[in-house]
Design an enzyme around this catalytic site. Structure first.
Site, mmCIF file in Angstrom:
data_model
loop_
_atom_site.group_PDB
_atom_site.id
_atom_site.type_symbol
_atom_site.label_atom_id
_atom_site.label_comp_id
_atom_site.label_asym_id
_atom_site.label_seq_id
_atom_site.Cartn_x
_atom_site.Cartn_y
_atom_site.Cartn_z
ATOM 1 N N ASP A 90 0.870 -1.151 0.000
ATOM 2 C CA ASP A 90 0.000 0.000 0.000
ATOM 3 C C ASP A 90 0.921 1.218 0.000
ATOM 4 O OD1 ASP A 90 -2.201 1.647 0.456
ATOM 5 O OD2 ASP A 90 -1.756 1.669 2.590
ATOM 6 N N ASP A 99 -1.682 -0.613 5.849
ATOM 7 C CA ASP A 99 -1.978 -0.133 7.195
ATOM 8 C C ASP A 99 -3.457 0.083 7.443
ATOM 9 O OD1 ASP A 99 -2.141 2.055 5.453
ATOM 10 O OD2 ASP A 99 -2.002 3.400 7.157
ATOM 11 N N ASP A 117 -6.705 -2.215 3.027
ATOM 12 C CA ASP A 117 -5.690 -3.197 2.659
ATOM 13 C C ASP A 117 -6.026 -4.584 3.176
ATOM 14 O OD1 ASP A 117 -4.138 -1.102 1.600
ATOM 15 O OD2 ASP A 117 -3.482 -0.609 3.630
#
Lengths: 333, 1200
Positions: B423, B864, B868
Site C-alpha cells: 500500500d 496499514d 488493505d
C-alpha cells in the site's frame, strides 16, 4: 505513566532474546575433514584388529544333531519318531576339541527356524504370575495354556513356558564324565526379582498337548534356571541359549562324547538343533564380524582421507575465497 | 463554544464549485423506487427498541474476528487438529491400540497423541484469546448515544444498536454505518477521512439532507422519529440506496448521507447520525472476507512428504502382511504357535490372519510418520515468533510498538517471498507533506535535499570511492565511513510540514531578491489559493490549518513561515497577516474572495479569483505543471524554461510538484465572466457541470508563470533504503494505492521504484472512452495497449532498460477479467516496477490473487488501513503496519510491524533464518523417523512378519517426544547460518529462500535416503554383532531386550550425532540439549530398569546388569554411530569444498577473520551481494553512472 507504557512494550535486551548468544561456529575446513577421517581410521583399525584377535582366540565346537539322531528306520518320518514315547531318544555324538579350551567353557543349545520372537509367542506369558503366587490367576495372555480342563490355573502359564526346550546333554571324555554346571546360567536379576522363590509349578504340562519339558513341582521357579533362560525370548529365529558351564579345561584334540537326549520336536516345522561348546573372551563368543566391521569402516575413513587430500591438492579452494560467491560466479556461468 | 459559533457563520459548501455539489433538486426529489429482495432493511430512527426483537432484529454492533468461542472451541479446534491426515491416522491408531490387534500397549499410542494435540490446541487457544482481546479493544471504544429526552450517554461501541442516534466527535471513528443527520456546520456538511476504507488521504465531504438540518443539538432529538427503508447489507462502499421517511414525507438517500464505519470524522467538531448498519452488517465488515487460514509453502510441501511416507507405510504394511500370510500358510506348522483366543492369529486361516495383520502393521510402522513433527514445528514457530516479537531492532521508539508475529504459521514463508505488494499511504509514506523547495521566477530556492537525493548521494560517494580505489591500486588508505542516513536527530525542532531552508527567502529576506515582485506574487498564491480554514489552537494560541490535503497544509505553513500568515476566512474574504521587512508589525490585509474554482482530479488545478485592497482583481492558479504550462500567455512564459528544468529536477528528487501562475483581470472582463458563471452555477440543467467547466477553462487562460513548488511527501523513515535492500534481495515490489496516478508516480520516484530514464507504460482508459464505448470496445482498447507494451518490452535490446507499468483502477477492472488477466500479468512481470493507482480494496485483493496464482510464487502484502485488509488476507503473507489508529489491517495481518523499514529485517533476517531452520528441521525429522521406523520393518522380516517390535513400548514412546525432539527443536529455534548483520549486508543470501534451495525434492529425498541408509546400518550391524554368540565373557547370549536396547542406543547416538553435524551454530543450549538427550536415555534406562519388573518387564536391570559391563555394547555404539554418519560427513565436506554455497564462503571468511583483515574485499563483496535489479537507489545510481559513461563515450567519439 507514558514512560511506564513505553518500557512495558519495549523488548528487553538480552543476548538470548536478540539471538546473539555467544556461539561456537565450527566449519569443516579441509584440515578438520582430513583430521577427522584419519583419526577415525587410526582409531578403528586397531580396535578392529584387537577385536579380531579376541574373536580368534575363542574356541567353539558346533555340532548339529537333529538330523543325525533320528534312527534310520524313521528317516522318512522323523515326526513319528519324536512323538513316539516308546522309542528311546538317546543319541551319542562325538566332538573333537580343535584347540585347548580354557574353563569356563559354555555349553549352548542352538535352535534354528524357531520363532521365539513371534508376536503370538512373545506375548504368551504372565510376568505377574511368575513372581507372585497370589497372582496365579493372572493368565489373560496365556491362551491356550492358561487353565487346565478343570479351570485350574497353569503355573507357569503361556506358550513360552509350555514349549520349554527339553533335550539334555551328558558329556564325557575318555570314559570320564564331564560335569556340566547348570547353576548360574540365568541372569541374576531374573532369579531374584522376576521369578518368585515361593512360586511352584502347578498343573504344568498336564493338559492334552505336551509341549516341552516338565518341571519339578518341588523346586520354586526362581531356581528353575533352564526355564528362566528359555523365558528370555531370543531376538532372531536362530538362537543359542545357555545350557550349562564346564569348569574344567579341555585339551586340544581331546574327543568328547556327548550323550544327547533328543526329545524336542523341531522336525514338525523343519527346525535344527545344535550343541555348542564355546569359550569366551572380553567380546563374548566368536564374533569376527565386529573386528571386520571396524577394520572396514576404519579403512573406508582412511580411503576417504586420502581422497580428500588428493582433491584438495588437485582442486584446491582457498577458504573464504570470495570468487566462489554466487554473484562472482554467475558471469562465468 | 465561541469557536463553534464562528464556524457556524461559515457556509463551507459555498467554497466548492465542483466537488460536493448538491445535485439539482428537481431531478432527485422523487424517492428511490425499489422493492423486493435486497431492499428489505427497515430502520426506526431513534427507536432502537424496535430492533431488539424480530422481524427487525439486526446483527449487533459487536464484532468478532475470533475463530472460536468458549462453546465451539473444543469441537472446532479438535476438528482443525484432525484435519491433518497424520493426526487422524494417529487417532485411529490410538483407538485400535485398545484392541488386541495393536502391537503396542494403548498408553504408548494415546499418550503422545494427547500430548501433541493438547499442545497444539493450547496454542490455538492462546492465539484466539489475543484476537479476542483485540476485538474487545474495538468493541469497547466509546461513543455518545442518545438514550432519550435529548440525553446523550457514552456507551461502548458494542452496545450501539440499529436505530440509535449517535453523536460522533471530531477525530473519532464512526461506530457503525450511519445516516448523516446534521453537523456542527450550519449547512450540514462534514469532512470524513476514509483512509481506512479506501486508502485515499484527501478528505471527503459528506452532506446531510436539508430536512434534517434543524436537528443540530442534543435536545432536538427528544421526539425525533423517522424511518429508513434501504438496501440490505452489502460490501459496496460507493453506493447506497434508500429512502428516508420523515414528517410523512419521503426523501431519497444516497452515498453523501452515509457515514461509514471505520472512517473518521475530520475538521468537524461533531455530527449526529442514525445507525443503519451495525457490526458485521456494516459495509466495511461486509468487505472483510473471512480470514483464511494460511499455510506456508513448506508446510504444503511437507504434506506431500507425509503422503509419500503414508504410501511407504501402506506399502511395507502390505509387504509384511502378505509376508505374514505366506509365512503362515507355506510354513510347516509351528506346534508352539497355536491360534490365539480371538482367532486373530490362526495358522489354519492364514489369509484372515494376514488381513488382521495388516492393521497391526499399519500401527506398527506408524513411527515412519513423525507424530511429533507438527507439534514440534508449532512449538518452534511459536518460539521463533517470540524472537520476532522480542527483536529490539524492529521496535519503533516513536509509537512504542514492537513487531508482532500474529500468527506463527508463516514464519518460514517470510524467507520465500518473491513479490511484495505494498500500500502507499501510511505504509511507504507518512502522509505528511513537507514544503521543501520552490522555484520562483526561474530561480531555485531551498537548499535542503530530499531524502532521495541524500541517499543517492551517499551511494554515489561510496561507489566513487570504490571506483577510485580500483583505479589507483595503491590509493589512499583513508577509510571513508559511510555517511549516516538522513535519519539525523535535527528533525526534532522542525516545524511540521516545513523543511525549507534558504536564507534568501527566510526572515523577510525575499524582499532583497532581484525579482521581489515575483516572489511576492508567489507567496500570495501560496497564502491565498486554497480551501483551508484556520483554527486557533487553544493551547499555544498559534494557528493550525484544516486543509483538505496535507499538501495544502504544507503550503499554508510555508506561507506563514515566509511571513504571510493566513489568519481568517469569512464567507467572502481571506485575511492574511503580512510581515513586511519595512515595518515591524505585521499588517493584516483583506482579500475579497470572488470565486473559487476548486480542485478536481480531472481539472488538476485550482484557482481563486480575489480582489486585493487596491481593487485589483487577480486570478491565482496552482496546478499540475503540464496543465499550467498549456495555459500560459505568450508574455507569461519568461521563466518557462528554467522552471521546467527545476520541475524535472524536483520530480527526479522524488518531490511532488505544482506550478503557480496568475493573471491580472480587468474588472469589466471579470464581471462579464462572473455573470455567466453565476448563471451557470444556478442553472439546473444536466449540463451544468460542463458549462461550469467550460467557463472556468475560459477564465484560466493567458496566465503568467510565477514558479513552482516542491513538496516532499514524507516517506516513512528508511523506506527508500529498505526498498533498495529488498530489491537487492531480489524481491519485486508492486505498489497498490487508492491515490491518484500523479501522487503514486511521485511516490514511485521518491522510493526509487521509478526513475528518470525508465520507460513508463501507462495503461489507462479515459473518461470519454468509458462513456461512449461499449464494454467490448474498452476491453479491446486495453488489450491493445497491453499487447503493444508487451511488444515494446520484448523488442527492447538494451539490457539495462527498465520498464514501469502504471495502471489505474478503472482499467484494472477490465484487465483483471479472465480473458485479459494473463496478458496483463505477463506484462507486469516483465516490468521492473508496477504501480496500480486508484484501486479499490477489492481490486487490491484481486491483483494480489492474480500475482499469487498467476506466478505461483510467494506474495507478501503490506498495508496499514482497512482498505488493505482484502489484500493482506489474500496474500500468502499479510503484514500490517501497527501503531497507527486503524487496527483493521493489523487484525487481519499475519505479522505487524510499526514501520515499513522493519520489513527488511523481518524478511532478510528472520525470514531467512526461519526458512532455513524449518526446512532443515523438517528434513531431519523425516530422516530420523525413517531411520528409526524402518528398523522395525526389518525386524519384522525376522519374526515371521508377526508384528513384534524389538523395542520396548516405552522406548518408542520416548523416542519422538523426549529423546530426539529437543535438539531438533533447538535447531529450529536457534540455528543461524550467518549472523543477522551478515544477512542484512548480503541481501543476495535471501534468494536461497525463494529459490527453495533447502527444501527441494532433491534435498528431501537425500535426507530420506540418508534415513534409509542409517536404518540399514543400525539394524544389520546390530543384528550381526548380537547374532547368536555370547555377547559377554560370562557366556550369556543376547535376548530380544538386549538387542532392542542396544539397537535403540545406536539410533539415539546416530540421530543425535547427525543433528550435531547438521547444525552450524552451537550455543550452550544446543550443546546442552544434544548431550542431555543422550544422557536422558541412559538415565531413563537406569531408572526404568530399577522399577519393579511388573512395570519394566524384560528391561528390568538390563542396562546395569547386562549391557553396561559388555564391551561389545559400547563398541557397537561407536561403530554404528560413525558408520551412520560417514556418508553425510563426506557429502557435506565435499559440497563445502568443491561446491560451496554463499553462506559457506561467508562463514569461512568470518572464521578466518578475513573480513577484519581485508576490509576492502569485505565491502566490495557486500556491495556486490545483490540481485540484478532495476529498482531502488542502487539501480538508480547505476543507471546514472551508465548514463554519464555513455555521455563521456559520445564526447570522446565525437572528439576523435
Amino acid at each position: 505513566m507514558d514512560d511506564k507504557k513505553k518500557n512495558s512494550k519495549k523488548p528487553k535486551y538480552s543476548q538470548f532474546s536478540q539471538q546473539e548468544l555467544p556461539a561456537w561456529k565450527p566449519i569443516l575446513t579441509p584440515g578438520w575433514v582430513i583430521a577427522t577421517f584419519i583419526t577415525i581410521g587410526a582409531l578403528f583399525i586397531p580396535i578392529g584388529l584387537i577385536a579380531l584377535a579376541a574373536s580368534d582366540s575363542v574356541v567353539e565346537i558346533v555340532d548339529r544333531y537333529d538330523d543325525q539322531c533320528v534312527p534310520d528306520d524313521y528317516g522318512q518320518n522323523p515326526e513319528s519318531y519324536i512323538q513316539n514315547p516308546n522309542v528311546k531318544k538317546t543319541c551319542t555324538r562325538t566332538l573333537k576339541v580343535p584347540k585347548k579350551m580354557v574353563a569356563p567353557i559354555f555349553v549352548y543349545y542352538q535352535l534354528e527356524n524357531f520363532y521365539q520372537n513371534h508376536r503370538r509367542f512373545v506375548k504368551s506369558k504372565s510376568d505377574k504370575q511368575l513372581r507372585d503366587p497370589d497372582d496365579e490367576d493372572d493368565t489373560h495372555n496365556c491362551f491356550p495354556e492358561d487353565y487346565t480342563a478343570d479351570d485350574e490355573p497353569i503355573v507357569p502359564c503361556g506358550l513360552i513356558a509350555w514349549s520349554l526346550f527339553n533335550d539334555t546333554y551328558k558329556l564325557s571324555s575318555r570314559g570320564k564324565a564331564i560335569d556340566i554346571d547348570k547353576k548360574g546360567i540365568a541372569w541374576k536379576s531374573d532369579m531374584e526379582a522376576k521369578f518368585g522363590s515361593n512360586v511352584y509349578p502347578k498343573n504344568f504340562q498336564k493338559g492334552g498337548l505336551i509341549g516341552g519339558a516338565k518341571l519339578n513341582e518341588k523346586i520354586p521357579l526362581s531356581e528353575q534356571e533352564d526355564l528362566i533362560v528359555w523365558m528370555r525370548t531370543a531376538a532372531l529365529p536362530k538362537f543359542r541359549k545357555l545350557y550349562g558351564k564346564i569348569n574344567t579345561d579341555l585339551d586340544a584334540h581331546e574327543t568328547i562324547t556327548a550323550e544327547v537326549e533328543n526329545n524336542y520336536n523341531t522336525y514338525k516345522f523343519g527346525g535344527r538343533k545344535k550343541l555348542v561348546l564355546s569359550t569366551t573372551t572380553w567380546i563374548g563368543g566368536k564374533n569376527d564380524f565386529l573386528g571386520f566391521a571396524y577394520i572396514a569402516v576404519g579403512g573406508l575413513c582412511l580411503f576417504m582421507a586420502i581422497n580428500f587430500i588428493l582433491l584438495y591438492i588437485f582442486r584446491p579452494r582457498r577458504l573464504g575465497d570470495p570468487s566462489y560467491l554466487s554473484w562472482n560466479r554467475q558471469p562465468i556461468a | 463554544m465561541a469557536h463553534g459559533r464562528m464556524r457556524a457563520r461559515l457556509k463551507r459548501s459555498s467554497l466548492y464549485t465542483f466537488g460536493c455539489i448538491r445535485p439539482p433538486r428537481e431531478s432527485i426529489d422523487e424517492p428511490h423506487q425499489f422493492q423486493g429482495p435486497g431492499f428489505s432493511r427497515h430502520v426506526c430512527c431513534n427507536e432502537p427498541g424496535f430492533h431488539r426483537k424480530k422481524p427487525l432484529k439486526y446483527s449487533s454492533n459487536y464484532i468478532s474476528t475470533t475463530k472460536y468461542n468458549v462453546i465451539t472451541f473444543l469441537p472446532k479446534a479438535l476438528f482443525e487438529q484432525f484435519r491433518r491426515v497424520a493426526n487422524l491416522y494417529f487417532l485411529l491408531a490410538a483407538a485400535l491400540s485398545l484392541t488386541p490387534v495393536s502391537p503396542f500397549s494403548p498408553y504408548s499410542m494415546i499418550a503422545p497423541l494427547v500430548f501433541v494435540i493438547g499442545l497444539s490446541m493450547t496454542k490455538e487457544a492462546v492465539e484466539n484469546w489475543h484476537r479476542f482481546m483485540q476485538d474487545m479493544k474495538v468493541n469497547m471504544r466509546k461513543v455518545l448515544v442518545h438514550t432519550g429526552n435529548g440525553v446523550f450517554v457514552r456507551k461502548p461501541w458494542m452496545k450501539v444498536e440499529v436505530g440509535d442516534v449517535v453523536k460522533v466527535e471530531k477525530d473519532r471513528f464512526f461506530p457503525a454505518d450511519l445516516l448523516f443527520l446534521s453537523s456542527s456546520y450550519e449547512d450540514g456538511i462534514c469532512y470524513v477521512e476514509t483512509m481506512n476504507l479506501d486508502g485515499e488521504t484527501n478528505l471527503k465531504v459528506k452532506r446531510s439532507l436539508e430536512v434534517t438540518l434543524p436537528l443540530d443539538d442534543d435536545s432536538s432529538f427528544q421526539d425525533f422519529k423517522a424511518t429508513i427503508k434501504c438496501e440490505d447489507p452489502n460490501p459496496n462502499l460507493y453506493t447506497f440506496v434508500g429512502n428516508f421517511e420523515y414528517d410523512r414525507q419521503i426523501y431519497p438517500l444516497d452515498t453523501p448521507q452515509i457515514l461509514l464505519r471505520d472512517s473518521k470524522l475530520r475538521n468537524t467538531s461533531h455530527v449526529y447520525g442514525v445507525v443503519i448498519f451495525s457490526g458485521h452488517d456494516s459495509k466495511v465488515m461486509q468487505n472483510a472476507t473471512k480470514s483464511p487460514s494460511k499455510r506456508s509453502t513448506i508446510e504444503k510441501q511437507m504434506d506431500k512428504i507425509i503422503y509419500v511416507l503414508f504410501t511407504l507405510l501402506v506399502l511395507i504394511s502390505l509387504i509384511s502382511s502378505i509376508g505374514f500370510a505366506i509365512k503362515t500358510s507355506k510354513q510347516k506348522p509351528f506346534w508352539y504357535l497355536p491360534r490365539d483366543e480371538q482367532r486373530l492369529y490362526d495358522p489354519t486361516r492364514p489369509f484372515t490372519s494376514g488381513w488382521i495383520h495388516l492393521i497391526t502393521a499399519l500401527i506398527l510402522y506408524g513411527y515412519l510418520i513423525p507424530i511429533s513433527l507438527y507439534v514440534s514445528i508449532e512449538l518452534v514457530k511459536v518460539l521463533q515468533a517470540l524472537f520476532i516479537n522480542q527483536d529490539i531492532n524492529m521496535y519503533d521508539e516513536d509509537t512504542c510498538t514492537p513487531a508482532q508475529a500474529r500468527t506463527s504459521n508463516l514464519n518460514e514463508e517470510l524467507g520465500m517471498v518473491d513479490t511484495i505488494l505494498s500500500d502507499k499511504t501510511g505504509t511507504l509514506t507518512c502522509n505528511q507533506m513537507d514544503f521543501l523547495k520552490c522555484s520562483i521566477g526561474g530561480t531555485q530556492y531551498g537548499i535542503r535535499s530530499s531524502e532521495v537525493e541524500l541517499a543517492a548521494a551517499n551511494q554515489m560517494a561510496m561507489d566513487l570511492q570504490d571506483l577510485s580505489r580500483s583505479g589507483t591500486r595503491h590509493g589512499s588508505e583513508i577509510e571513508l565511513e559511510v555517511l549516516p542516513g538522513p535519519t539525523s536527530g535535527s528533525s526534532k525542532n522542525r516545524i511540521k510540514g516545513f523543511s525549507f531552508e534558504d536564507i534568501r527567502l527566510m526572515n523577510g529576506n525575499w524582499y532583497r531578491e532581484p525579482n521581489a515582485d515575483v516572489v511576492l506574487m508567489f507567496l500570495r498564491i501560496l497564502a491565498l489559493c486554497h480551501t483551508a480554514i484556520p483554527e486557533v489552537n487553544e493551547l499555544t494560541g498559534g494557528l493550525t490549518y484544516e486543509a483538505e490535503s496535507p499538501d495544502e497544509g504544507a503550503f499554508l505553513v510555508a506561507a506563514r513561515e515566509f511571513g504571510f500568515e493566513y489568519c481568517k476566512r469569512t464567507q467572502s474574504s481571506i485575511f492574511v497577516r503580512e510581515k513586511h521587512p519595512s515595518s515591524h508589525e505585521p499588517i493584516e490585509r483583506e482579500f475579497k474572495l470572488l470565486n473559487l474554482l476548486d480542485f478536481t482530479s480531472k481539472r488538476k488545478r485550482m484557482s481563486v479569483i480575489i480582489q486585493d485592497e487596491t481593487g485589483q482583481i487577480l486570478l491565482l492558479c496552482k496546478g499540475a505543471d503540464s496543465i499550467i504550462f498549456d495555459r500560459l500567455s505568450k508574455t507569461g512564459r519568461s521563466f518557462e524554461e528554467a522552471t521546467k528544468k527545476h520541475l524535472n529536477e524536483y520530480a527526479e528528487a522524488g518531490l511532488r510538484t505544482l506550478a503557480f501562475a496568475y493573471k491580472k483581470l480587468e474588472p469589466s472582463e471579470y464581471y462579464n465572466w462572473n455573470d455567466e458563471f453565476l448563471k451557470a452555477k444556478t442553472s439546473i440543467n444536466g449540463d451544468r457541470d460542463a458549462m461550469l467547466e467550460r467557463l472556468s477553462d475560459m477564465m484560466e487562460r493567458e496566465l503568467t508563470l510565477v514558479g513552482a513548488t516542491a513538496v516532499e511527501d514524507k516517506l516513512q523513515q528508511g523506506v527508500p533504503q529498505c526498498i533498495d535492500k529488498l530489491a537487492q534481495a531480489g524481491l519485486k515490489i508492486w505498489v497498490l494505492t487508492g491515490d491518484k496516478m500523479e501522487t503514486a508516480i511521485n511516490i514511485g520516484f521518491a522510493c526509487s521504484l521509478l526513475r528518470h530514464g525508465m520507460k513508463q507504460i501507462c495503461i489507462t482508459t479515459n473518461g470519454d472512452m468509458l462513456t461512449h464505448n461499449s464494454n467490448m470496445g474498452v476491453k479491446e482498447n486495453i488489450l491493445m495497449q497491453i499487447t503493444n507494451a508487451s511488444q515494446m518490452v520484448k523488442l527492447e535490446k538494451d539490457p539495462h532498460a527498465a520498464f514501469a507499468l502504471i495502471i489505474d483502477g478503472k482499467t484494472l477492472t477490465y484487465a483483471l477479467e479472465d480473458d485479459l488477466k494473463l496478458q496483463f500479468l505477463n506484462l507486469a512481470v516483465d516490468c521492473a516496477s508496477v504501480i496500480c493507482c486508484r484501486v479499490s480494496p477489492k481490486q487490491k485483493a484481486l491483483v494480489t490473487r492474480l500475482v499469487k496464482e498467476g506466478t505461483g510464487k510467494t506474495t507478501l502484502a503490506i498495508g496499514d488501513g482497512a482498505n488493505d485488509v482484502g489484500m493482506i488476507q489474500e496474500a500468502d503473507i499479510g503484514v500490517g503496519i501497527s501503531g497507527v489508529e486503524g487496527m483493521q489491517a493489523v487484525m487481519a495481518s499475519d505479522f505487524s510491524i510499526a514501520q515499513f523499514r522493519f520489513l527488511e529485517r523481518l524478511l532478510v533476517v528472520h525470514g531467512h533464518w526461519c526458512y532455513k531452520r524449518i526446512a532443515q528441521m523438517i528434513c531431519y525429522f523425516f530422516y530420523k523417523n525413517i531411520a528409526f521406523g524402518l528398523t522395525l520393518f526389518y525386524f519384522e522380516a525376522f519374526t515371521g512378519f508377526s508384528g513384534q517390535s524389538v523395542y520396548d513400548d516405552w522406548y518408542m514412546l520416548l523416542f519422538n517426544v523426549v529423546l530426539t525432539s529437543l535438539p531438533v527443536i533447538s535447531l529450529g529455534v536457534f540455528e543461524q547460518d550467518v549472523s543477522s548483520e551478515i544477512c542484512l549486508q548480503f541481501p543476495a543470501l535471501y534468494q536461497q529462500g525463494p529459490r527453495n534451495l533447502f527444501f527441494d525434492w532433491y534435498r528431501i529425498f537425500g535426507w530420506m535416503g540418508n534415513g534409509l541408509y542409517c536404518s540399514l546400518i543400525v539394524f544389520f550391524l546390530n543384528i550381526i554383532i548380537f547374532y547368536d554368540q555370547a555377547f559377554r565373557s560370562d557366556g550369556q547370549t543376547a535376548d530380544m531386550a538386549v538387542v532392542g536396547t542396544a539397537m535403540f542406543t545406536c539410533v539415539i547416538y546416530s540421530v543425535n550425532t547427525q543433528i550435531a553435524l547438521t547444525m552450524s551454530h552451537f550455543t550452550w543450549i544446543q550443546h546442552f540439549l544434544i548431550i542431555f538427550s543422550i544422557i536422558t536415555w541412559y538415565i531413563f534406562l537406569v531408572l526404568y530398569g530399577m522399577l519393579s519388573p511388573d512395570l519394566s518387564g524384560n528391561v528390568y536391570k538390563i542396562f546395569l546388569e547386562a549391557l553396561a559391563p559388555a564391551p561389545i555394547y559400547w563398541l557397537s555404539i561407536l561403530l554404528v554411530a560413525v558408520a551412520c554418519n560417514l556418508p553425510y560427513l563426506a557429502h557435506i565436506s565435499f559440497q563445502r569444498s568443491f561446491n560451496p554455497m554463499d553462506h559457506h564462503v561467508i562463514q569461512e571468511i568470518q572464521y578466518y577473520k578475513k573480513d577484519v583483515e581485508d576490509r576492502h574485499m569485505w565491502r566490495r563483496e557486500k556491495s556486490k551481494a545483490r540481485q540484478e535489479t532495476k529498482i531502488g537507489f542502487s539501480a538508480r545510481v547505476d543507471a546514472k553512472i551508465r548514463h554519464l559513461r555513455q555521455k563521456l563515450h559520445k564526447k570522446s567519439s565525437t572528439a576523435t
